[in-house]
Enzyme design. Structure first.
Site, PDB file in Angstrom:
ATOM      1  N   THR A 165      41.084 -44.293  33.068  1.00 54.65           N
ATOM      2  CA  THR A 165      40.188 -45.318  32.492  1.00 54.65           C
ATOM      3  C   THR A 165      40.489 -46.705  33.077  1.00 54.65           C
ATOM      4  OG1 THR A 165      41.653 -45.521  30.578  1.00 54.65           O
ATOM      5  CG2 THR A 165      39.679 -44.155  30.299  1.00 54.65           C
ATOM      6  N   LEU A 200      58.268 -39.967  36.031  1.00 51.44           N
ATOM      7  CA  LEU A 200      58.151 -41.090  36.968  1.00 51.44           C
ATOM      8  C   LEU A 200      59.524 -41.443  37.518  1.00 51.44           C
ATOM      9  CD1 LEU A 200      56.415 -43.434  38.231  1.00 51.44           C
ATOM     10  CD2 LEU A 200      56.999 -44.773  36.204  1.00 51.44           C
ATOM     11  N   LEU A 203      51.422 -49.076  27.817  1.00 47.71           N
ATOM     12  CA  LEU A 203      50.042 -49.274  27.360  1.00 47.71           C
ATOM     13  C   LEU A 203      49.122 -48.137  27.806  1.00 47.71           C
ATOM     14  CD1 LEU A 203      51.142 -52.110  26.767  1.00 47.71           C
ATOM     15  CD2 LEU A 203      49.118 -53.085  27.808  1.00 47.71           C
ATOM     16  N   ALA A 206      52.547 -49.605  22.897  1.00 46.00           N
ATOM     17  CA  ALA A 206      51.253 -50.038  22.384  1.00 46.00           C
ATOM     18  C   ALA A 206      50.786 -48.985  21.394  1.00 46.00           C
ATOM     19  CB  ALA A 206      50.256 -50.194  23.518  1.00 46.00           C
ATOM     20  N   TYR A 265      44.078 -39.012  19.321  1.00 50.31           N
ATOM     21  CA  TYR A 265      44.573 -40.381  19.511  1.00 50.31           C
ATOM     22  C   TYR A 265      45.408 -40.822  18.309  1.00 50.31           C
ATOM     23  CZ  TYR A 265      44.349 -45.334  20.877  1.00 50.31           C
ATOM     24  OH  TYR A 265      44.657 -46.620  21.250  1.00 50.31           O
ATOM     25  N   LYS A 292      49.364 -41.092  18.640  1.00 49.53           N
ATOM     26  CA  LYS A 292      50.041 -42.396  18.549  1.00 49.53           C
ATOM     27  C   LYS A 292      51.056 -42.415  17.405  1.00 49.53           C
ATOM     28  CE  LYS A 292      48.150 -44.976  21.860  1.00 49.53           C
ATOM     29  NZ  LYS A 292      48.911 -45.780  22.830  1.00 49.53           N
ATOM     30  N   TYR A 299      64.357 -42.068  19.237  1.00 50.38           N
ATOM     31  CA  TYR A 299      65.100 -42.463  20.446  1.00 50.38           C
ATOM     32  C   TYR A 299      65.978 -43.682  20.168  1.00 50.38           C
ATOM     33  CZ  TYR A 299      64.174 -39.378  24.285  1.00 50.38           C
ATOM     34  OH  TYR A 299      64.213 -38.295  25.127  1.00 50.38           O
ATOM     35  N   GLN A 327      68.857 -42.012  17.748  1.00 54.06           N
ATOM     36  CA  GLN A 327      69.752 -41.026  18.383  1.00 54.06           C
ATOM     37  C   GLN A 327      70.410 -41.546  19.651  1.00 54.06           C
ATOM     38  OE1 GLN A 327      67.130 -37.313  17.740  1.00 54.06           O
ATOM     39  NE2 GLN A 327      68.915 -36.532  18.831  1.00 54.06           N
TER      40      GLN A 327
END
Ligand code: UDP
Length: 358
Positions: free
Chosen positions: A71, A97, A109, A150, A181, A185, A195, A198
Site C-alpha cells: 500500500t 529482515l 508502521l 503503530a 486488523y 493489532k 517482549y 521477558q
C-alpha cells in the site's frame, strides 16, 4: 605567596573545571545524538510513514525506510530518495529482515490501515500485524534499539465507552471482516508487552486514531479521501449507514509530532498511549464541511453500513497530554485546507479554493 599561587592554581583549576565540564556536557549531548541517529521506519513509503521519515531527516537522523509497497507508494518518498541521510529497502516485514547497519530506533508502521485495503488480503494483514511485529521486536533486541509500535483505535473495536481511555479493553469481534486488523493489532500489543517483560525490549505503543492529510492514497476508501475526491469530482458523497456514526480526525503533522514525542520520552513511558484529535464529528458533519471547503455542489448518497463499523470513536488523550505534553494543534477545518489542494493535484484538477483566492 605560596598561598596566592595555590589560590591562583585553584582558580585556574576551577576555571579549567568549568571549561572541561562544559566540553563534557557538549560531548555528552553530541554523544546522545550520535547514540540515536539511525532510525528504521517500516511502512516508510506510506501516508504516515513518509511524513515521519521527512521529519526525522529534518532532525538530522539517518533514516532507513522499509516498505513492501503493497500500500506504500514510491511517489510519497520520491523527494527523499537522493538524500544521503535516506535509504530505501523494499521488503515485506513478514519475512526476516537482515540489516547490517546500526539502528537505534524502530518505528513499526508497516500495515495496510484502511478497511478497504486491509480487508483485501486479510491473511496477509494479520501476518503483517503479528509476524511483522515479531520480526521487528527480534531486530530491536539484536540492535538494542527502541521500538515504537503503530497500534490503533481499532483495538477498541465498536466501543461501549466514549471517549475511549487506554484502560478500556474494547469490544472487538474476533470473527469478522475487520478482525484481521483489529485482532492482529491487539496481538501485536501483547507481543510488545511480553517482549518487554521477558526480554527487556525497549517498547513504545501508540494507539493511533483516524488521521488525514496530504499523501493519503486517493483510492484507499477512507472517509476523508473518498469525500474530498468525490466533492472535487462533483460526484455524490457516499455516506455509509445514516452518517450518524462518529470519528475524530487528526492532522498528520500533529500525529507525527506525537509519535516522535513518545519515542523520545524516557524508557519507562511505554504506553499504550492514545494519539488522535478528540474533537468528534459525525460522518454527516464531515460531509457538510468537505462540501463547504471545496465549494462543491455534490449531493449525498446513503449506502449500506459495512459490517462491524464502529458507531463512535473519540480518543481520551489525557495521558498523552500529561506524560508527553502533546495534543493536536490543527483544527479539522485548517487541516482540510491543507489537504484538499493535495487531492486536487492528485486528480489533475485546479483547486477551487485556490482559484477563489487568486
Ligand atoms: N465512511 C462513509 N463513506 C465513505 C467511507 C467511509 O460513510 O465513503 C464511513 C465509514 O463507514 C466509517 C467512517 O466513515 O463509519 C470512517 O471510515 P474510514 O474507512 O475512514 O475509517 P475507520 O474509522 O472505519 O477505520
Amino acid at each position: 605567596m605560596i598561598t596566592c599561587y595555590t589560590r591562583y592554581i585553584g582558580y585556574e583549576f576551577s576555571f579549567l573545571g568549568i571549561i572541561l565540564s562544559e566540553l563534557y556536557a557538549r560531548e555528552a549531548k553530541v554523544g546522545l545524538q550520535m547514540e540515536r541517529q539511525f532510525t528504521l521506519v517500516t511502512g516508510g513509503a506510506g501516508f504516515l510513514g513518509s511524513h515521519l521519515c521527512e521529519r526525522l531527516i529534518e532532525r538530522g537522523r539517518h533514516v532507513i525506510c522499509v516498505d513492501s509497497l503493497i500500500t506504500g507508494r514510491m511517489e510519497n518518498i520520491a523527494h527523499l530518495m537522493n538524500l544521503k541521510s535516506f535509504q530505501f529497502i523494499q521488503h515485506d516485514i513478514i519475512e526476516h529482515l537482515t540489516c547490517p547497519s546500526q539502528i537505534d530506533e524502530i518505528y513499526n508502521l508497516a500495515c495496510p490501515a484502511s478497511p478497504v485495503k486491509y480487508e483485501l488480503d486479510p491473511v496477509h494483514t494479520f501476518k503483517t500485524s503479528v509476524i511483522g511485529a515479531l520480526n521487528m521486536l527480534v531486530l530491536s533486541l539484536e540492535k538494542n534499539a527502541r521500538i515504537l509500535q503503530a497500534s490503533t483505535s481499532e483495538v477498541y473495536g465498536d466501543p461501549r465507552v466514549s471517549p475511549q481511555p487506554e484502560t478500556y479493553w474494547g469490544n472487538v469481534n474476533p470473527f469478522g471482516p475487520r478482525s484481521c486488523y483489529d485482532v492482529g493489532k491487539r496481538a501485536a500489543e501483547t507481543l510488545f508487552h511480553d517482549y518487554r517483560d521477558q526480554y527487556g525490549a525497549k517498547i513504545k505503543i501508540a494507539r493511533i486514531f483516524n488521521t488525514y492529510g496530504p499523501r493519503m492514497d486517493p483510492e484507499d476508501g477512507r472517509v476523508v479521501s473518498n469525500f474530498v475526491v468525490q466533492a472535487l469530482l462533483g460526484k455524490d458523497l457516499t455516506l455509509y449507514g445514516t452518517g450518524e456514526q462518529t470519528r475524530s480526525f487528526c492532522y498528520v503533522d500533529d500525529l507525527v509530532s506525537g509519535l516522535m514525542a513518545l519515542m523520545d520520552a524516557p524508557l519507562d513511558v511505554t504506553g499504550p498511549i492514545n494519539m488522535g484529535n478528540p474533537v468528534e464529528f459525525t460522518v454527516r458533519a464531515l460531509a457538510d464541511l468537505v462540501l463547504e471547503k471545496t465549494g462543491s455542489k455534490s449531493g449525498m448518497t446513503f449506502k449500506h453500513l459495512p459490517e462491524d463499523d464502529p458507531k463512535r470513536r473519540k480518543p481520551d488523550i489525557s495521558v498523552a497530554k500529561d506524560v508527553l505534553h502533546w495534543q493536536p494543534l490543527t483544527p479539522v477545518s485548517e487541516g482540510l485546507d491543507k489537504t484538499i489542494p493535495y487531492f486536487a493535484a492528485q486528480l489533475g484538477l485546479e483547486q477551487k479554493t485556490d482559484q477563489k483566492v487568486s
